[in-house]
Design an enzyme around this catalytic site. Structure first.
Site, PDB file in Angstrom:
ATOM      1  N   SER A   1       0.840  -1.198   0.000  1.00  0.00           N
ATOM      2  CA  SER A   1       0.000   0.000   0.000  1.00  0.00           C
ATOM      3  C   SER A   1       0.877   1.252   0.000  1.00  0.00           C
ATOM      4  O   SER A   1       1.719   1.402  -0.878  1.00  0.00           O
ATOM      5  CB  SER A   1      -0.956  -0.051   1.203  1.00  0.00           C
ATOM      6  OG  SER A   1      -1.902   0.985   1.148  1.00  0.00           O
TER       7      SER A   1
ATOM      8  N   ASP B   1      -9.324  -4.053  -5.779  1.00  0.00           N
ATOM      9  CA  ASP B   1      -8.586  -3.002  -5.083  1.00  0.00           C
ATOM     10  C   ASP B   1      -8.826  -1.667  -5.770  1.00  0.00           C
ATOM     11  O   ASP B   1      -8.688  -1.562  -6.993  1.00  0.00           O
ATOM     12  CB  ASP B   1      -7.091  -3.349  -5.089  1.00  0.00           C
ATOM     13  CG  ASP B   1      -6.216  -2.289  -4.442  1.00  0.00           C
ATOM     14  OD1 ASP B   1      -6.753  -1.387  -3.773  1.00  0.00           O
ATOM     15  OD2 ASP B   1      -4.983  -2.376  -4.613  1.00  0.00           O
TER      16      ASP B   1
ATOM     17  N   HIS C   1      -7.598  -4.862  -1.376  1.00  0.00           N
ATOM     18  CA  HIS C   1      -6.571  -4.026  -0.761  1.00  0.00           C
ATOM     19  C   HIS C   1      -6.442  -4.328   0.734  1.00  0.00           C
ATOM     20  O   HIS C   1      -7.426  -4.359   1.459  1.00  0.00           O
ATOM     21  CB  HIS C   1      -6.898  -2.544  -0.947  1.00  0.00           C
ATOM     22  CG  HIS C   1      -5.736  -1.653  -0.647  1.00  0.00           C
ATOM     23  ND1 HIS C   1      -4.812  -1.307  -1.609  1.00  0.00           N
ATOM     24  CD2 HIS C   1      -5.315  -1.058   0.499  1.00  0.00           C
ATOM     25  CE1 HIS C   1      -3.894  -0.532  -1.068  1.00  0.00           C
ATOM     26  NE2 HIS C   1      -4.173  -0.377   0.219  1.00  0.00           N
TER      27      HIS C   1
END
Length: 408
Positions: free
Chosen positions: A194, A348, A378
């Site tokens: 991320s 995501d 995600h």
């Protein structure tokens, strides 16, 4: 009287907790969507509700002036006991003022080991050295490597560019001290998930200008955030309401990090924060035409240009810096980057960042290994050791990362 007071206190806490839980669960079913392609959907529902419950409590404490909401959520996340491995020595250190965790196999090595610089995710607002401890333990043990996990300062207490600066300073310190930690200077890898992937990318790009430091051998980017300019790509439209990263949460993180007024949400969502001439400058790298057609099958419509809100643009334009949006770095920088492993997830919000960066790297001759998780979402890797709330996808990602690192 004391018994009565305690009874009232306990009752109030119980009512407050139950009310918060019902609110969070109701909001989850009303606003969030779990696609059929995600395995174990109820696990994701539970994780999403738990996260939003901690943030809801945190928002209440923030209104009371006690702390920021993400600080409270991070405090609760860090209460989870740390996993330990008898084969790995873990030390808490500081590189200057920056806290780090150093992981090193207990078994002696006759040669310098591979080094991994790890940056945790969490949208710049949560995540810590503790939340990603299990990932770093496995990397150290299974790759026979020295892992440094960087505890950069987070939003909203610390705004851009503090996180970036901390990551660069910690990386530089480590690269200048590799002999102290028994690391081979020809085998150093950066890795992050991320916004940790953002940090790994930005750090690798900035080190292009540092020929005095050992060259990064490879970078591993796990569903990374790579641009804060275009919010209308196919993945933003398809995955807007899918946890663990919805559009609402992503924009909240964006505002916390860049100190942007959250009232601009609808302006940004509709693309009215960017003048057409600015978009044309970056369209060659960010345009949806660069994304394979199969990733548009779940729905995509080009957003027509509306009237530009210049006030919003003036406040948000700092995101045009490559240290915020490394996807728009110049070819002269991107072409010098090391071999890259990219992991993307179908469900995501940031999926297209990986697809666009993969294309940029390949177009400039940088070797890329790409893995796409068709059932991924995600943040899935952060649930690696959550027991009954973990996902097979997280284990697959971990295995693929380890397989890639073992090449070096």
């Amino acid at each position: 009287m004391v018994v009565l007071a305690l009874t009232l206190l306990v009752g109030s806490v119980a009512v407050f907790s139950l009310g918060s839980l019902l609110w969070v669960v109701g909001k989850h079913f009303w606003t969030e969507h779990i696609p059929e392609g995600i395995t174990h959907p109820w696990r994701l529902r539970i994780l999403s509700c738990l996260f939003h419950l901690t943030m809801t409590w945190g928002m209440i404490f923030e209104k009371l002036g006690l702390c920021y909401a993400p600080q409270f959520a991070s405090f609760l996340h860090d209460l989870k006991p740390l996993k330990r491995d008898p084969d790995v020595v873990v030390k808490d250190l500081h590189f200057g003022t920056i806290p780090v965790k150093l992981y090193k196999p207990k078994k002696p090595s006759s040669i310098p080991r591979l080094g991994i610089i790890f940056f945790h995710g969490g949208g710049t607002i949560i995540g810590s050295l503790r939340t990603h401890n299990s990932i770093c333990l496995r990397l150290s043990k299974e790759c026979d490597s020295v892992v440094v996990s960087v505890g950069y300062r987070k939003s909203p207490m610390y705004k851009y560019p503090v996180m970036k600066d901390d990551c660069v300073v910690a990386t530089t310190h480590f690269l200048e001290s590799l002999d102290v930690y028994g690391v081979d200077p020809a085998r150093v890898v950066t890795c992050g998930d991320s916004v940790g992937g953002t940090a790994a990318t930005v750090t690798s790009q900035m080190l292009v200008h540092r020929p005095d430091l050992p060259r990064i051998k490879a970078q591993i980017l796990i569903y990374p955030l790579l641009q804060l300019i275009d919010f209308g790509s196919p993945s933003y439209q398809q995955n807007r309401n899918i946890p663990l990263l919805s559009w609402d949460l992503a924009f909240y993180c964006f505002c916390c990090h860049l100190d942007v007024n959250i009232s601009w949400k609808s302006v940004v969502k509709n693309g009215m924060h960017l003048p057409p001439d600015v978009w044309e400058k970056y369209r060659k790298w960010l345009g949806a035409e660069n994304i394979p057609e199969r990733f548009k099958n779940r729905g995509y419509k080009s957003i027509p240009w509306g009237p530009v809100n210049n006030d919003a643009y003036q406040e948000i334009k700092r995101s045009l810096n490559y240290t915020c949006s490394p996807l728009i770095s110049e070819d002269s920088i991107v072409s010098q980057l090391p071999e890259t492993c990219i992991v993307s997830c179908e469900y995501d919000l940031l999926r297209d960042h990986s697809l666009l960066y993969k294309k940029r790297l390949e177009d400039l001759g940088v070797p890329v290994t790409w893995h796409h998780m068709e059932d991924g979402f995600h943040g899935v890797l952060s649930a690696l050791d959550y027991g009954l709330l973990s996902f097979p996808c997280a284990s697959r990602i971990m295995d693929l990362i380890i397989q890639f690192i073992r090449k070096f």
